[in-house]
Design a protein around this motif. Structure first.
Motif, PDB file in Angstrom:
ATOM      1  N   SER A 324      44.666 -74.442  79.610  1.00  0.00           N
ATOM      2  CA  SER A 324      45.563 -73.829  80.587  1.00  0.00           C
ATOM      3  C   SER A 324      45.809 -72.371  80.229  1.00  0.00           C
ATOM      4  CB  SER A 324      46.894 -74.585  80.634  1.00  0.00           C
ATOM      5  OG  SER A 324      47.568 -74.508  79.401  1.00  0.00           O
ATOM      6  N   ASP A 325      46.124 -71.568  81.243  1.00  0.00           N
ATOM      7  CA  ASP A 325      46.443 -70.145  81.070  1.00  0.00           C
ATOM      8  C   ASP A 325      45.263 -69.339  80.535  1.00  0.00           C
ATOM      9  OD1 ASP A 325      49.106 -70.822  81.755  1.00  0.00           O
ATOM     10  OD2 ASP A 325      49.553 -71.274  79.671  1.00  0.00           O
ATOM     11  N   ASN A 326      44.046 -69.832  80.724  1.00  0.00           N
ATOM     12  CA  ASN A 326      42.887 -69.117  80.211  1.00  0.00           C
ATOM     13  C   ASN A 326      42.600 -67.883  81.064  1.00  0.00           C
ATOM     14  OD1 ASN A 326      39.560 -68.973  80.389  1.00  0.00           O
ATOM     15  ND2 ASN A 326      40.389 -69.205  78.325  1.00  0.00           N
ATOM     16  N   VAL A 327      42.605 -66.710  80.440  1.00  0.00           N
ATOM     17  CA  VAL A 327      42.405 -65.449  81.155  1.00  0.00           C
ATOM     18  C   VAL A 327      41.015 -65.397  81.772  1.00  0.00           C
ATOM     19  CG1 VAL A 327      42.303 -62.953  80.903  1.00  0.00           C
ATOM     20  CG2 VAL A 327      44.050 -64.265  79.672  1.00  0.00           C
ATOM     21  N   MET A 328      40.021 -65.811  81.006  1.00  0.00           N
ATOM     22  CA  MET A 328      38.661 -65.796  81.517  1.00  0.00           C
ATOM     23  C   MET A 328      38.540 -66.657  82.776  1.00  0.00           C
ATOM     24  SD  MET A 328      35.355 -67.696  80.099  1.00  0.00           S
ATOM     25  CE  MET A 328      36.027 -69.119  80.954  1.00  0.00           C
ATOM     26  N   PHE A 329      39.126 -67.841  82.697  1.00  0.00           N
ATOM     27  CA  PHE A 329      39.053 -68.771  83.816  1.00  0.00           C
ATOM     28  C   PHE A 329      39.749 -68.197  85.041  1.00  0.00           C
ATOM     29  CE2 PHE A 329      40.617 -73.052  85.549  1.00  0.00           C
ATOM     30  CZ  PHE A 329      39.438 -73.262  86.235  1.00  0.00           C
ATOM     31  N   ALA A 330      40.877 -67.519  84.818  1.00  0.00           N
ATOM     32  CA  ALA A 330      41.661 -67.007  85.941  1.00  0.00           C
ATOM     33  C   ALA A 330      41.062 -65.749  86.543  1.00  0.00           C
ATOM     34  CB  ALA A 330      43.093 -66.729  85.485  1.00  0.00           C
ATOM     35  N   ASN A 331      40.424 -64.911  85.711  1.00  0.00           N
ATOM     36  CA  ASN A 331      39.967 -63.603  86.174  1.00  0.00           C
ATOM     37  C   ASN A 331      38.482 -63.522  86.502  1.00  0.00           C
ATOM     38  OD1 ASN A 331      42.565 -62.706  85.765  1.00  0.00           O
ATOM     39  ND2 ASN A 331      42.170 -61.840  83.751  1.00  0.00           N
ATOM     40  N   SER A 332      37.770 -64.601  86.361  1.00  0.00           N
ATOM     41  CA  SER A 332      36.328 -64.552  86.630  1.00  0.00           C
ATOM     42  C   SER A 332      36.076 -64.307  88.116  1.00  0.00           C
ATOM     43  CB  SER A 332      35.662 -65.854  86.182  1.00  0.00           C
ATOM     44  OG  SER A 332      36.154 -66.949  86.922  1.00  0.00           O
ATOM     45  N   ILE A 333      35.051 -63.490  88.383  1.00  0.00           N
ATOM     46  CA  ILE A 333      34.679 -63.135  89.756  1.00  0.00           C
ATOM     47  C   ILE A 333      33.181 -63.343  89.919  1.00  0.00           C
ATOM     48  CG2 ILE A 333      34.638 -61.270  91.469  1.00  0.00           C
ATOM     49  CD1 ILE A 333      36.871 -59.920  89.873  1.00  0.00           C
ATOM     50  N   GLU A 465      26.421 -70.054  90.158  1.00  0.00           N
ATOM     51  CA  GLU A 465      26.725 -68.648  90.416  1.00  0.00           C
ATOM     52  C   GLU A 465      27.050 -67.906  89.123  1.00  0.00           C
ATOM     53  OE1 GLU A 465      29.799 -68.386  93.334  1.00  0.00           O
ATOM     54  OE2 GLU A 465      28.480 -68.925  95.011  1.00  0.00           O
ATOM     55  N   PHE A 466      26.584 -66.660  89.059  1.00  0.00           N
ATOM     56  CA  PHE A 466      26.790 -65.772  87.923  1.00  0.00           C
ATOM     57  C   PHE A 466      28.155 -65.102  88.088  1.00  0.00           C
ATOM     58  CE2 PHE A 466      25.259 -61.641  85.758  1.00  0.00           C
ATOM     59  CZ  PHE A 466      25.574 -62.131  84.501  1.00  0.00           C
ATOM     60  N   LYS A 467      29.047 -65.255  87.065  1.00  0.00           N
ATOM     61  CA  LYS A 467      30.413 -64.753  87.183  1.00  0.00           C
ATOM     62  C   LYS A 467      30.757 -63.811  86.043  1.00  0.00           C
ATOM     63  CE  LYS A 467      32.256 -68.743  89.705  1.00  0.00           C
ATOM     64  NZ  LYS A 467      33.372 -69.705  89.793  1.00  0.00           N
ATOM     65  N   SER A 468      31.652 -62.901  86.337  1.00  0.00           N
ATOM     66  CA  SER A 468      32.151 -62.023  85.283  1.00  0.00           C
ATOM     67  C   SER A 468      33.019 -62.826  84.325  1.00  0.00           C
ATOM     68  CB  SER A 468      32.959 -60.872  85.889  1.00  0.00           C
ATOM     69  OG  SER A 468      34.123 -61.371  86.521  1.00  0.00           O
ATOM     70  N   ILE A 469      33.016 -62.443  83.080  1.00  0.00           N
ATOM     71  CA  ILE A 469      33.809 -63.029  82.000  1.00  0.00           C
ATOM     72  C   ILE A 469      33.426 -64.486  81.725  1.00  0.00           C
ATOM     73  CG2 ILE A 469      36.123 -63.516  81.110  1.00  0.00           C
ATOM     74  CD1 ILE A 469      37.213 -61.325  82.862  1.00  0.00           C
ATOM     75  N   ALA A 470      33.345 -65.305  82.756  1.00  0.00           N
ATOM     76  CA  ALA A 470      33.141 -66.741  82.569  1.00  0.00           C
ATOM     77  C   ALA A 470      31.714 -67.114  82.216  1.00  0.00           C
ATOM     78  CB  ALA A 470      33.563 -67.498  83.834  1.00  0.00           C
ATOM     79  N   SER A 471      30.728 -66.357  82.703  1.00  0.00           N
ATOM     80  CA  SER A 471      29.324 -66.724  82.484  1.00  0.00           C
ATOM     81  C   SER A 471      28.797 -66.023  81.236  1.00  0.00           C
ATOM     82  CB  SER A 471      28.479 -66.343  83.705  1.00  0.00           C
ATOM     83  OG  SER A 471      28.839 -67.098  84.836  1.00  0.00           O
ATOM     84  N   HIS A 472      28.697 -66.754  80.148  1.00  0.00           N
ATOM     85  CA  HIS A 472      28.027 -66.235  78.955  1.00  0.00           C
ATOM     86  C   HIS A 472      26.534 -66.457  79.165  1.00  0.00           C
ATOM     87  CE1 HIS A 472      31.858 -66.819  76.288  1.00  0.00           C
ATOM     88  NE2 HIS A 472      32.056 -66.042  77.343  1.00  0.00           N
ATOM     89  N   PHE A 473      25.754 -65.402  78.986  1.00  0.00           N
ATOM     90  CA  PHE A 473      24.351 -65.508  79.381  1.00  0.00           C
ATOM     91  C   PHE A 473      23.457 -64.763  78.401  1.00  0.00           C
ATOM     92  CE2 PHE A 473      25.777 -61.488  80.969  1.00  0.00           C
ATOM     93  CZ  PHE A 473      24.669 -60.652  80.979  1.00  0.00           C
ATOM     94  N   LYS A 474      22.177 -65.069  78.488  1.00  0.00           N
ATOM     95  CA  LYS A 474      21.139 -64.329  77.771  1.00  0.00           C
ATOM     96  C   LYS A 474      20.301 -63.579  78.796  1.00  0.00           C
ATOM     97  CE  LYS A 474      20.999 -67.602  73.921  1.00  0.00           C
ATOM     98  NZ  LYS A 474      20.264 -68.710  73.270  1.00  0.00           N
ATOM     99  N   PHE A 475      19.977 -62.356  78.468  1.00  0.00           N
ATOM    100  CA  PHE A 475      19.226 -61.485  79.373  1.00  0.00           C
ATOM    101  C   PHE A 475      17.782 -61.451  78.866  1.00  0.00           C
ATOM    102  CE2 PHE A 475      19.110 -57.314  81.831  1.00  0.00           C
ATOM    103  CZ  PHE A 475      19.367 -57.940  83.052  1.00  0.00           C
ATOM    104  N   ILE A 476      16.936 -62.226  79.515  1.00  0.00           N
ATOM    105  CA  ILE A 476      15.568 -62.446  79.041  1.00  0.00           C
ATOM    106  C   ILE A 476      14.591 -61.557  79.793  1.00  0.00           C
ATOM    107  CG2 ILE A 476      13.799 -64.162  78.551  1.00  0.00           C
ATOM    108  CD1 ILE A 476      16.457 -64.712  77.149  1.00  0.00           C
ATOM    109  N   HIS A 477      13.853 -60.740  79.039  1.00  0.00           N
ATOM    110  CA  HIS A 477      12.813 -59.897  79.659  1.00  0.00           C
ATOM    111  C   HIS A 477      11.708 -60.811  80.165  1.00  0.00           C
ATOM    112  CE1 HIS A 477       9.445 -56.772  79.404  1.00  0.00           C
ATOM    113  NE2 HIS A 477      10.291 -56.334  80.341  1.00  0.00           N
ATOM    114  N   ASN A 478      11.441 -60.742  81.458  1.00  0.00           N
ATOM    115  CA  ASN A 478      10.576 -61.748  82.077  1.00  0.00           C
ATOM    116  C   ASN A 478       9.132 -61.728  81.577  1.00  0.00           C
ATOM    117  OD1 ASN A 478      10.271 -63.905  84.082  1.00  0.00           O
ATOM    118  ND2 ASN A 478       8.918 -62.446  85.123  1.00  0.00           N
ATOM    119  N   PRO A 479       8.458 -60.576  81.522  1.00  0.00           N
ATOM    120  CA  PRO A 479       7.050 -60.633  81.088  1.00  0.00           C
ATOM    121  C   PRO A 479       6.869 -61.056  79.634  1.00  0.00           C
ATOM    122  CG  PRO A 479       7.546 -58.575  82.239  1.00  0.00           C
ATOM    123  CD  PRO A 479       8.850 -59.230  81.917  1.00  0.00           C
ATOM    124  N   SER A 480       7.712 -60.535  78.713  1.00  0.00           N
ATOM    125  CA  SER A 480       7.503 -60.776  77.283  1.00  0.00           C
ATOM    126  C   SER A 480       8.350 -61.912  76.716  1.00  0.00           C
ATOM    127  CB  SER A 480       7.795 -59.500  76.495  1.00  0.00           C
ATOM    128  OG  SER A 480       9.152 -59.103  76.680  1.00  0.00           O
TER     129      SER A 480
END
Length: 774
Positions: A324-333, A465-480
């Motif tokens: 509860s009261d999680n900032v990430m959860f509340a502010n994700s867009i 859906e890709f969200k700010s703050i909430a979506s922890h992600f890896k940015f993978i270079h597609n060709p390599s």
């Protein structure tokens, strides 16, 4: 393994109806035992009452030594900043993260709850006042002091239950009683008192279980088996080094099970079904049940910590949505294509950044770069951190959300260039790819494929859906197929001392994780920034537990940085250096974590003596010389061997660790070393026991006529008055010099009184980094 000897004064009557054998005038075992085995009152080892009186005295002294002056100092000391803080978070139900399991911290929280503390103080800094902040710190410190006092009691009981004489019991427990390190760790809000106590309890419970091996599957047998498992569970649920206790008990169990298969054992080898029952019972009591207890403490941990807190960042967005009261959860867009975003590295907190400067033609090692525009990690908010996310396809539909596994491109808004990675070595890592940016004309031409990156959300689902703050992600270079990564080593001056960004070929590590911190292109009053009320989600317990375990193990392995008071395992048995806990300049008071040098050196020396005795005995046996009687050798190998096994399994594994190590890691091994001291004291002064055993065996075999009961007993009674006198003298000498060392270093353990320069220098025996030495 634990000794096979029964406690002093107890008799096991076997085959009471058997007849005479081998010329012995008595039925086997029973009458001979009654003649040869001395009653407690007829020995110098002490009656049961003597044992109980000594136990009470040593326990009272333990409580006095641990609780004396426990209110000093009345401010935060050393790692109380961590474990006191965690207790407060429990009481506030605020989620936190720690590399240690929850059991020990839950005990502190329980104590705080008992005294009505609300957790308002967060133990931020060493030296913060408990009095002015109205913290019931004495109650918190009373918990480890209680367990530390009982550890002395348990040490005594281990020796008693193993059948050792009263001097042996007293010297083993006395070395723990008079040890400054055990006292120091048990007077503060630290976890080691719980760890050492539960480790000692596991040894005691297993010895009591092993003594019931002739009465398997009885109620007592099951009780001590389960209690052994519970103690082991509490040990590993306090710190993961509790695994060493499992290795100790597990090794003894394996040897025990192996003996059950021996056809030469009394009663013959067990049948396969019976052996399977023994194996299954031990697996249940020492593996399954401890694991259930271990999970239970984590369930309590999750049940209490329901509010968002400082531990959120260590967990995945899915986990954070359960708080509860999680900032990430509340502010994700939700992020749409053509949004302007800022990307932050989760581990180092650096923003993805670029500026109108280029890589040098050559690096210091002579390698040639692409001389492309620099892409770096920058720790501060800046306009050069803004990137526009654009689709890889030709679909220019505005407002379309970015989704998991989409291929995207990033346009650096400040320089109007496109992010690119290619087969050029990065500045610091010849094996990793360089990240740079190129003008739009190049990015839309032959090099378009090198500008494509996959958004791969951690634990994400297809189409998520890709969200700010909430979506922890890896940015993978597609060709390599390399992951965008950074680290804290700063670039040279040409890179403005910012962080290097490169392409990591190992894409699985969590250090590759990023998040979108904000969408600067959205005004503060934009409808997408509205915060609708969201319901807290729920995750299955095991999913939360697995995630927390992964994070705990990973961060535990990252504790490799140097520390001014860290020490190496080879330094511990010889007490070469300690740890500064607390100082006060005005009064020249200090708390310096240090064991009793004399006690530690005695214990370490006798460990070497034990190894020498075993080696000499083995060599003698190879040469046909049998210098020891059967009972002495059995105890030396089984009982003392079990204690040596406990010491070795709690000491040598530290040589394999790459993390920070401190003197307190040796405390469980030190306790085992004091058990070895007690057992060797009896070994050295057991001539009477050897003589008794030889007489006993001669009577049983018929080689010697049994004396009349009165004549034999009276002879033992004449001997009893002096038989243990040498052992008592040795015990007194050892504890007297140990007490001198304990008293001499007490000002460093209790933190008072303050010492003069000369007094401090007089206590710098070895590499002790004492304050106020000049």
């Amino acid at each position: 393994m634990a000794t096979t000897a029964l406690p002093q004064g107890s008799l096991r009557q076997r085959n009471p109806g058997s007849k005479k054998k081998n010329g012995s005038p008595f039925p086997e075992d029973v009458q001979v035992d009654s003649l040869v085995k001395p009653s407690p009152k007829a020995t110098g080892t002490g009656s049961e009452l003597d044992y109980k009186i000594a136990l009470v005295i040593i326990t009272v002294l333990a409580f006095i030594s641990r609780f004396w002056g426990i209110s000093h100092p009345n401010e935060v000391v050393f790692d109380e900043v961590h474990f006191g803080k965690f207790a407060s978070y429990y009481l506030e139900k605020t989620y936190f993260f720690d590399v240690h399991p929850p059991f020990g911290k839950l005990l502190f929280a329980f104590m705080g709850w008992l005294v009505g503390y609300d957790g308002h103080f967060h133990f931020e800094n060493i030296g913060d006042s408990y009095i002015s902040n109205k913290v019931p710190y004495v109650a918190f410190r009373a918990m480890p002091a209680l367990l530390g006092s009982l550890t002395v009691t348990v040490t005594y009981l281990i020796m008693w239950e193993s059948g050792y004489s009263l001097p042996a019991c007293v010297v083993a427990a006395g070395l723990i009683l008079l040890d400054n390190a055990h006292i120091g760790q048990t007077r503060l809000i630290l976890l080691d008192a719980t760890l050492v106590f539960t480790m000692a309890c596991s040894l005691l419970c297993y010895i009591k279980f092993y003594k019931l091996r002739h009465d398997p599957f009885s109620r007592k047998w099951w009780k001590w088996l389960i209690l052994t498992g519970f103690a082991l569970s509490c040990d590993i649920s306090t710190k993961y080094v509790g695994t060493f206790a499992f290795i100790t008990i597990g090794s003894a169990v394996v040897i025990d099970l192996w003996d059950l298969l021996d056809v030469k054992r009394v009663g013959g080898a067990l049948s396969v079904p019976d052996f399977a029952k023994h194996f299954a019972a031990r697996a249940f009591g020492l593996i399954i049940m401890p694991f259930i207890f271990y999970l239970f403490w984590f369930q309590v941990h999750f049940a209490i910590l329901t509010r968002s807190g400082p531990g959120d960042d260590f967990m995945t967005p899915e986990f954070q949505e359960t708080l509860s009261d999680n900032v990430m959860f509340a502010n994700s867009i939700t992020i749409n294509y053509y949004d302007s975003i800022t990307l932050k590295h989760k581990e180092t907190k650096a923003y993805l950044h670029s500026h109108d400067a280029h890589y040098p033609l050559r690096y210091d090692d002579g390698r040639v770069s692409s001389q492309g525009q620099q892409v770096t990690g920058y720790p501060y908010d800046d306009a050069n951190n803004y990137w526009q996310i654009i689709p890889a396809d030709d679909n220019k539909e505005m407002g379309r959300p970015v989704k998991n596994h989409d291929l995207v491109r990033l346009r650096h808004i400040g320089t109007d260039t496109i992010l690119l990675s290619h087969d050029v070595a990065s500045p610091y890592f010849p094996t990793n790819q360089e990240f740079t940016t190129v003008p739009l004309t190049d990015a839309n031409g032959d090099r378009i494929n090198d500008t494509l990156f996959e958004v791969r959300i951690e634990n994400g689902k297809k189409g998520q859906e890709f969200k700010s703050i909430a979506s922890h992600f890896k940015f993978i270079h597609n060709p390599s197929k390399v992951a965008m990564w950074t680290h804290e080593t700063p670039l040279p001056d040409w890179g403005h001392r910012q962080q290097e960004i490169n392409g990591n070929k190992q894409i699985t590590p969590s250090s590759n994780v990023w998040l979108v911190e904000d969408i600067p292109s959205l005004p503060a009053d934009h409808p997408r920034r509205e915060k609708p009320v969201k319901e807290v989600k729920r995750l299955p317990f095991l999913q939360k537990w697995f995630e927390l375990q992964r994070s705990m193990f990973w961060h535990n392995n990252q504790l490799t940085s140097s520390h001014p008071y860290a020490s190496q395992p080879y330094q511990w048995p010889f007490l070469l250096r300690g740890v500064s806990f607390w100082t006060q300049n005005d009064t020249r008071q200090q708390i310096y974590f240090l064991g009793n040098p004399i006690g530690w050196w005695i214990a370490s020396s006798l460990i070497a003596v034990y190894a020498g005795i075993i080696g000499a005995d083995q060599i003698s046996l190879r040469r046909g010389i049998d210098a020891l009687d059967r009972r002495t050798r059995t105890r030396l190998y089984n009982s003392t061997g079990f204690f040596f096994l406990a010491w070795a399994t709690h000491y040598f594994p530290f040589y394999l660790m790459g993390r920070q190590l401190f003197l307190h890691h040796y405390l469980p091994a030190h306790l085992a070393s004091t058990l070895i001291v007690g057992s060797l004291l009896e070994f050295v002064f057991n001539a009477d026991a050897a003589s008794e055993e030889a007489t006993y065996q001669a009577i049983k075999s018929g080689k010697k006529a049994a004396p009349g009961p009165k004549r034999f007993v009276s002879a033992r009674e004449r001997f009893a008055g002096t038989s243990m006198m040498p052992a008592w003298i040795a015990c007194g000498v050892i504890l007297a010099i140990a007490a001198a060392g304990w008293y001499y270093f007490l000002p460093l353990t209790y933190g008072y009184p303050g010492l003069s320069v000369e007094q401090v220098q007089a206590r710098k025996w070895l590499g002790y980094d004492l304050h106020f030495a000049k």
